[in-house]
Design a protein around this motif. Structure first.
Motif, PDB file in Angstrom:
ATOM      1  N   LEU A 159     -77.997  44.275 -80.270  1.00 34.60           N
ATOM      2  CA  LEU A 159     -77.813  42.882 -79.870  1.00 34.60           C
ATOM      3  C   LEU A 159     -77.004  42.789 -78.575  1.00 34.60           C
ATOM      4  CD1 LEU A 159     -78.487  40.041 -80.945  1.00 34.60           C
ATOM      5  CD2 LEU A 159     -76.251  40.013 -82.028  1.00 34.60           C
ATOM      6  N   TYR A 184     -78.234  41.290 -74.984  1.00 33.89           N
ATOM      7  CA  TYR A 184     -77.526  40.239 -74.270  1.00 33.89           C
ATOM      8  C   TYR A 184     -77.074  40.710 -72.889  1.00 33.89           C
ATOM      9  CZ  TYR A 184     -77.348  37.087 -78.276  1.00 33.89           C
ATOM     10  OH  TYR A 184     -77.674  36.233 -79.298  1.00 33.89           O
ATOM     11  N   GLU A 222     -74.286  30.501 -71.423  1.00 33.82           N
ATOM     12  CA  GLU A 222     -74.700  30.604 -72.825  1.00 33.82           C
ATOM     13  C   GLU A 222     -74.889  32.067 -73.224  1.00 33.82           C
ATOM     14  OE1 GLU A 222     -78.178  28.262 -73.233  1.00 33.82           O
ATOM     15  OE2 GLU A 222     -77.126  26.325 -73.132  1.00 33.82           O
ATOM     16  N   ILE A 223     -75.588  32.820 -72.369  1.00 35.68           N
ATOM     17  CA  ILE A 223     -75.787  34.242 -72.680  1.00 35.68           C
ATOM     18  C   ILE A 223     -74.448  34.969 -72.670  1.00 35.68           C
ATOM     19  CG2 ILE A 223     -76.881  36.372 -71.888  1.00 35.68           C
ATOM     20  CD1 ILE A 223     -79.149  34.689 -70.763  1.00 35.68           C
ATOM     21  N   ASN A 262     -71.538  33.679 -73.473  1.00 42.43           N
ATOM     22  CA  ASN A 262     -70.859  33.355 -74.738  1.00 42.43           C
ATOM     23  C   ASN A 262     -71.459  34.139 -75.902  1.00 42.43           C
ATOM     24  OD1 ASN A 262     -69.111  31.525 -73.528  1.00 42.43           O
ATOM     25  ND2 ASN A 262     -70.528  29.815 -73.776  1.00 42.43           N
ATOM     26  N   ASP A 263     -72.793  34.231 -75.943  1.00 40.16           N
ATOM     27  CA  ASP A 263     -73.442  35.014 -77.002  1.00 40.16           C
ATOM     28  C   ASP A 263     -73.034  36.478 -76.920  1.00 40.16           C
ATOM     29  OD1 ASP A 263     -74.706  32.760 -77.898  1.00 40.16           O
ATOM     30  OD2 ASP A 263     -76.547  33.122 -76.771  1.00 40.16           O
ATOM     31  N   ASN A 299     -70.221  37.603 -75.719  1.00 42.46           N
ATOM     32  CA  ASN A 299     -68.843  37.690 -76.206  1.00 42.46           C
ATOM     33  C   ASN A 299     -68.786  37.637 -77.724  1.00 42.46           C
ATOM     34  OD1 ASN A 299     -67.660  37.955 -73.706  1.00 42.46           O
ATOM     35  ND2 ASN A 299     -67.384  35.760 -73.421  1.00 42.46           N
ATOM     36  N   ASP A 300     -69.633  36.777 -78.347  1.00 42.01           N
ATOM     37  CA  ASP A 300     -69.685  36.721 -79.814  1.00 42.01           C
ATOM     38  C   ASP A 300     -70.146  38.056 -80.387  1.00 42.01           C
ATOM     39  OD1 ASP A 300     -68.858  34.116 -79.735  1.00 42.01           O
ATOM     40  OD2 ASP A 300     -70.881  33.269 -79.890  1.00 42.01           O
ATOM     41  N   ALA A 301     -71.178  38.641 -79.779  1.00 36.16           N
ATOM     42  CA  ALA A 301     -71.676  39.933 -80.269  1.00 36.16           C
ATOM     43  C   ALA A 301     -70.612  41.013 -80.111  1.00 36.16           C
ATOM     44  CB  ALA A 301     -72.951  40.318 -79.516  1.00 36.16           C
TER      45      ALA A 301
END
Length: 726
Positions: free
Chosen positions: A224, A228, A445-446, A448-449, A451-453
């Motif tokens: 993931l 990203y 957005e990518i 942030n995604d 960073n979440d991953a």
């Protein structure tokens, strides 16, 4: 109740030799097989998982809401990973590699016992031995792993999937892993006959568990993150391309701040409109005034217009006014005020020069006139000096306005050209800025995604780091107790229970008429009144006659109890299911005993005294129809029930109908049917059974204790009869 106890004791007495010798044989076999029982070593470890109380990335306090369902699922996942085949396969290869590297055929090592190493080394092919690098365990393991993956027919593949006692899947599957109550800790245990292999198996299983858990979790999150990162790179390139395109467009069209520039352009246009209106009004007004005053001082104005000094000063004022207008319409405010003040001072200086020279210029002009009086006053009688001064001021104003208007006209062209340039630029800029904004939002957005991953990956790192051994495995020095005596005792008890169980099954399934209780249980509505023993061939053969006398004595007493005192003659019918049930022998012995009691007895035997298949016998209403003797007791020996039937009238008119049954007979449904027919034909006359060829203990049920009367047999007889306190 006594019958049940007696039958139970008799059952155990009957199978006592089976129990004794069977249990003894099983015990001897257990003793022989456990003589070389290998000692077992147990290694255990306690692993802390931290699935509930671990710290998460972004929440260092660890204060999170605990989901017990998620915790239970995580613990189940841990257990499944621990005992998964892939984990055990890796442990097997590591153990195998380590054993080949550090094993010694002559002495036990901490890795493997010498005897186990010899057994292993003897069947390992040479091609596998060549893969071992004594200088590097990592290279050896890599070689063995590559060899194992090369083919399903490789030696290591068979080693793991077959029945090796140490390295196979079956052996390693004996690893026990369990959750400690409802905690977040796991207990792992392993028992093996080799202490070194047991210890390193535990170490390797924990290492492989951590590695496999980390790989499983990192695998999905790492994919993931990589996705990203690729998408973020694309978004970054797209954003950079959009920004570069906007930048090059701004450079090409010389745009610094489009909204501010358009705002300033609008302000400039508004100021221009205001100023040009003002200038035009001043210009028109001053022109009218110049023309009007010029007509009044025509000769003077014409002379003044030819004055070079006046014209030069007017030209300077015009240039300064033009310059002032340019500065005034300039949108740049820095230093604007100072420059305007400077220009205004120069203009005033030029105006003062014109006015200071007014008298001089005027005197010169008047001195040249032929008629001073005429020039000194106008037609209206106003002094000419006043008109000249006004006319000069009007010329100055007009020159200023004309210069300013020239500047404003050129500024109008610039404003118009700027409007033409900025009109399409605004739409293009909006479109390009919108493209940049969309690219930027997509990038964020990518980002942030991503960073979440990465946060999830950090949580996995934290959870993986929390997998720690609370109780690490300890190398086993002493083996576990082998409990050999316990095993032997359990085998002894198990064999006894097994033998008793087998005989109990046989007892309940067996339909042999062995004794009184079993006969009455098998044959419904039956009553047994006596037993006749079979001849003993060994130990008790000297007592055969005495046993028979005792059985006939008991049987005769039971038979005579059925004699009806009202009748003068008593009839006893004796028959059997099968042939040769010693009917004649029993009848004769019974007749002898009854005669000793004072009765006269007659025995009628089928085939000799009457014909069982004749019409007279079958149709006889009573015995008196074919025998008219005067004896007190008539014993009729009929054929077996299988040979012929007995007239029902003869059965009903008898004192007793006695059916002889062999004790070894297997009672069948056919026998049951014949018995029920016999019972039905007897109507109200009693039908009783007598067992023939029975064992001694069956006879004791009717005749009491049999000889010899030794103290031991008396004691056993009391026990069998539940006489514990007698």
């Amino acid at each position: 109740m006594n019958n049940i106890i007696y039958s139970t004791l008799r059952f155990f007495s009957k199978i006592k030799w089976w129990i004794i010798f069977g249990a003894l044989f099983a015990t001897v076999m257990a003793f022989a097989f456990t003589r070389k029982l290998s000692p077992k070593y147990e290694v255990s470890a306690v692993l802390y998982t931290g699935v509930a109380s671990g710290v998460e990335f972004g929440n260092l306090s660890g204060n999170t809401t605990i989901s017990y369902t998620a915790v239970n699922n995580s613990m189940e996942t841990f257990l499944n990973i621990l005992i998964s085949k892939e984990t055990l396969k890796n442990v097997s290869l590591r153990l195998f590699t380590q054993s080949l590297m550090y094993g010694d055929p002559n002495r036990d090592t901490k890795y493997i016992l010498a005897k186990n190493y010899r057994a292993l080394y003897s069947h390992v092919p040479q091609e596998v031995k060549d893969l071992i690098d004594k200088d590097s365990e990592e290279r050896s393991l890599a070689n063995i792993t590559a060899y194992d993956n090369s083919s399903t027919s490789s030696y290591t593949y068979g080693l793991f999937n077959y029945n090796d006692p140490f390295f196979s899947n079956g052996a390693l599957s004996r690893i026990e892993a369990e959750r400690i109550k409802d905690s977040e800790m796991l207990r792992i245990k392993y028992m093996l006959t080799d202490p070194g292999l047991a210890y390193y198996t535990m170490l390797f299983i924990v290492d492989e568990f951590k590695s496999r858990y980390r790989n499983l979790k990192f695998g999905e999150v790492d994919n993931l993150v990589q996705m990203y990162e690729k998408e973020l790179a694309k978004a970054k390139d797209s954003l950079s391309a959009a920004e570069d395109s906007l930048m090059h467009y701004n450079i090409k069209h010389r745009i610094i701040n489009y909204p501010e520039e358009t705002k300033q352009l609008a302000i400039l246009n508004s100021d221009y409109e205001t100023e040009v209106t003002h200038v035009r009004v001043n210009m028109v007004t001053s022109k009218v005034e110049v023309d009007m005053l010029g007509s009044k001082i025509e000769r003077f104005s014409s002379q003044l217009k030819k004055n070079l000094s006046f014209l030069n000063h007017l030209s300077v004022i015009g240039e300064l006014s033009e310059h002032r207008t340019k500065i005034l319409m300039d949108t740049v405010s820095e230093g604007k005020k100072d420059r305007l003040q400077e220009i205004d001072m120069k203009i005033r200086s030029a105006e003062n020069e014109i006015h200071s020279n007014y008298d001089e210029n005027l005197g010169i002009l008047l001195g040249k006139s032929r008629d001073i009086t005429e020039q000194k006053y106008s037609k209206e009688g106003v002094p000419s000096s006043d008109y000249v001064k006004q006319w000069i001021d009007a010329n100055i104003t007009y020159e200023k306005s004309k210069s300013e208007l020239n500047v404003l006209n050129s500024l109008k062209n610039n404003i118009d050209s700027n409007y033409l340039a900025f009109s399409p630029v605004g739409t293009t800029l909006s479109r390009r800025e919108r493209k940049v904004s969309m690219a930027e939002r997509n990038y964020l957005e990518i980002f942030n995604d991503l960073n979440d991953a990465k946060g999830r990956m950090k949580n996995i790192q934290l959870s993986s780091a929390s997998l720690k051994m609370v109780t690490p495995p300890i190398f086993p020095i002493a083996s576990l107790p082998m409990h050999r005596m316990r095993i032997i005792i359990l085998v002894l008890l198990g064999s006894v229970i097994f033998i008793i169980g087998v005989f109990l099954i046989m007892f309940f399934l067996d339909r042999s008429l062995t004794d009184k209780m079993k006969t009455e249980y098998i044959i419904r509505d039956a009553k047994v009144i006596g037993a006749y023993p079979k001849d003993s061939l060994l130990k008790y053969r000297m007592y055969n006659t005495q046993y028979k006398d005792m059985s006939i004595h008991a049987l005769s007493n039971a038979v005579m109890n059925f004699f009806d005192s009202v009748r003068k003659k008593h009839y006893i019918n004796i028959t059997s299911i099968e042939k040769h049930e010693r009917k004649e022998e029993i009848a004769q012995a019974l007749a002898n005993y009854i005669m000793n009691a004072g009765f006269s007895v007659k025995i009628l035997l089928a085939g000799e005294d009457f014909i069982s298949d004749s019409r007279d016998y079958i149709a006889a209403g009573s015995v008196s129809e074919f025998y008219e003797g005067e004896e007190d007791v008539v014993i009729i020996i009929h054929p077996s029930c299988k040979e012929s039937s007995i007239p029902s009238s003869m059965l009903r008119n008898s004192d007793l109908n006695m059916l002889l049954l062999n004790a070894s007979m297997v009672w069948s449904e056919a026998n049951q049917i014949m018995y029920e027919n016999l019972l039905r034909n007897s109507a109200g006359a009693p039908l009783r059974l007598c067992l023939v060829d029975t064992d001694r203990y069956v006879l004791e049920t009717f005749a009491g204790m049999l000889p010899p009367y030794t103290a031991y047999r008396k004691f056993i007889y009391k026990i069998m009869q539940s006489g514990y306190s007698a």
